[in-house]
Design an enzyme around this catalytic site. Structure first.
Site, short mmCIF file in Angstrom:
data_model
loop_
_atom_site.label_atom_id
_atom_site.label_comp_id
_atom_site.label_asym_id
_atom_site.label_seq_id
_atom_site.Cartn_x
_atom_site.Cartn_y
_atom_site.Cartn_z
N SER A 12 -3.24 0.60 -2.82
CA SER A 12 -2.22 -0.29 -2.26
C SER A 12 -1.95 0.02 -0.80
CB SER A 12 -0.93 -0.13 -3.06
OG SER A 12 -0.47 1.20 -2.91
N CYS A 13 -2.55 1.09 -0.26
CA CYS A 13 -2.17 1.50 1.10
C CYS A 13 -3.28 1.35 2.14
CB CYS A 13 -1.70 2.94 1.09
SG CYS A 13 -0.13 3.13 0.25
N PHE A 14 -4.37 2.06 1.97
CA PHE A 14 -5.38 2.08 3.04
C PHE A 14 -5.83 0.68 3.48
CE2 PHE A 14 -7.09 6.64 2.13
CZ PHE A 14 -5.89 7.15 2.57
#
Ligand code: UDX
Length: 430
Positions: A265-267
């Site tokens: 969900s981040c990078f």
């Protein structure tokens, strides 16, 4: 300290439970009644090792509760953390609708609250958001002045899924951006017993530290994968190469594992959002764009390798072990498995999958592929087997588990199989 946390997703719930473990009184707020009910019963809505145990403990100690009542949570706390979602919007830019809504609602409550209150943004937001959206909404709705009547801080999270509780309780560093010394000091006190270096900055620097950290980690991975792709062409083991590279203390040995790309969900989201922000300023972030593009190519390189070995994939049965974007998680957001399954089904292949935790979520994305009860069952009768997540249980696979394949072709997308136990397999870039 009395704390309210707005949003009980990954970050909000871990932060809330974590602050309660550290001795604070915490109310976690969410609009979803069912979720609130589950949390209050000690049943975490997300799969995260240790979270359920800690949640039950702080519920028993009556230091933690979940509620749908934002007003009373803010009125009865000194500090509110905003940890609502910031999904990807158009063109990779982050969608700030939840941040916007919540900061307006808190502003309305501040209007009637006499005591000094501090609002802390925990959600990952692109630089200048805390000042230009949150602070602005709070001032407009409350009719009060930030810095004088209430405090505003930005305190980014660096939690890894799967080890989020440990990361919260033992952080490498705590970054506190604030508009003034007074509010930053209060948040610093909150982290006093965390034994981590504390870095004090202004709001937009704190926001940028989060994006720069994640983008650098993503860069390390895309860099490693690029080196790996070259290594594979000349028969060099990228793993050994990066072991040698990582021994340089200026580089470190972390995030140098080659594979079938980064997900989560981040990078992907953060790299794209930083590219978007760069462009908004009139700067073209070519390096970051290439980090992203390399990752997108890396995710599906394995499909090309399959075609080289099997020819036309139409009617071939491919078993896929591992669907989650990483082990110890049921999260499939931006997982390489999704892109790979999409490509394989487009080419007419039949897919059999197995994942210890993520099959439930994947059924919503691909309802028509086959889901197996075990790795061995998925492997049986397949023409090729791909391993896409670094689950510990795949480490234990042995030669006999692959005996019933109709054609022997195994390609790992993550370095996991043991050469002593399984004889003859290929790697995505090793
Ligand atoms: C990440 C950051 O680590 C965390 O600090 C931030 O707050 C949120 O994003 P997370 O998304 O949980 O955490 O996953 P992480 O463990 O960092 O891995 C991300 C992806 O990179 C996974 O798909 C993983 O398989 C991949 N990866 C990681 C590699 O391909 N190679 C590596 O060397 C490391």
């Amino acid at each position: 300290m009395n704390i309210s946390i707005i949003g009980t997703g990954y970050v909000g719930l871990t932060t809330g439970v974590g602050f309660a473990v550290k001795g604070n009184e915490v109310s976690c707020v969410d609009i979803d009644e069912k979720k609130v009910e589950r949390i209050n019963l000690g049943d975490s809505p997300i799969y995260e090792p240790l979270l359920d145990d800690y949640l039950k403990r702080v519920l028993d100690q009556r230091r933690f509760k979940a509620t749908t009542d934002l007003k009373s949570a803010v009125m009865n706390s000194e500090v509110s953390f905003i940890s609502v979602g910031t999904p990807s919007g158009e063109g990779g830019k982050i969608d700030l609708k939840f941040i916007d809504q919540v900061s307006k609602q808190i502003g309305d409550i501040l209007k009637i609250k006499d005591l000094y209150h501090i609002i802390v943004v925990k959600s990952t937001v692109i630089p200048e958001t805390t000042e230009k959206v949150v602070l602005k909404n709070l001032e407009e709705r409350s009719g009060k002045k930030a810095g004088d009547d209430f405090g505003v801080c930005m305190n980014p999270e660096f939690l890894r899924e799967g080890v989020a509780m440990e990361d919260f309780l033992n952080p490498d560093r705590v970054v506190i951006g604030s508009i003034d010394k007074k509010s930053g000091d209060v948040i610093e006190r909150l982290y006093e017993n965390f034994k981590a270096p504390i870095l004090r900055t202004n709001l937009k620097t704190a926001e940028m530290i989060k994006y720069a950290s994640n983008s650098l980690l993503a860069t390390k991975i895309s860099f490693t994968n690029e080196v790996g792709n070259i290594c594979k062409k000349i028969g060099i083991d990228v793993n050994e190469v990066m072991k040698g590279v990582g021994l340089d203390h200026r580089i470190s040995d972390k995030f140098l594992n080659a594979g079938c790309g980064y997900g989560g969900s981040c990078f992907p989201k953060d790299v794209e959002a930083l590219i978007g922000k760069g462009r908004d300023t009139g700067y073209e972030p070519k390096l970051l764009q290439e980090v992203h593009d390399t990752n997108m190519r890396q995710k599906v390189i394995i499909v090309k390798q399959l075609e080289e070995k099997l020819g036309d994939l139409k009617g071939k049965t491919i078993s896929i072990l591992g669907l989650a974007f990483k082990p110890d998680s049921d999260d499939i957001r931006e997982a390489s498995s999704i892109e790979i399954i999409k490509k394989l089904t487009e080419k007419g292949a039949n897919i059999k999958t197995y994942d210890p935790k993520a099959m439930g979520h994947m059924r919503n994305v691909f309802p028509d592929i086959e889901y197996s009860k075990s790795a061995k069952e998925a492997i049986k009768d397949s023409d090729a087997c791909l391993i896409l997540t670094h689950w510990k249980e795949f480490k234990d696979l042995r030669e006999e588990d692959f005996k019933e394949m109709s054609n022997r072709l195994i390609i790992e997308g993550r370095r996991i199989l043991d050469r002593e136990r399984v004889f003859g397999f290929d790697g995505v870039c090793w």
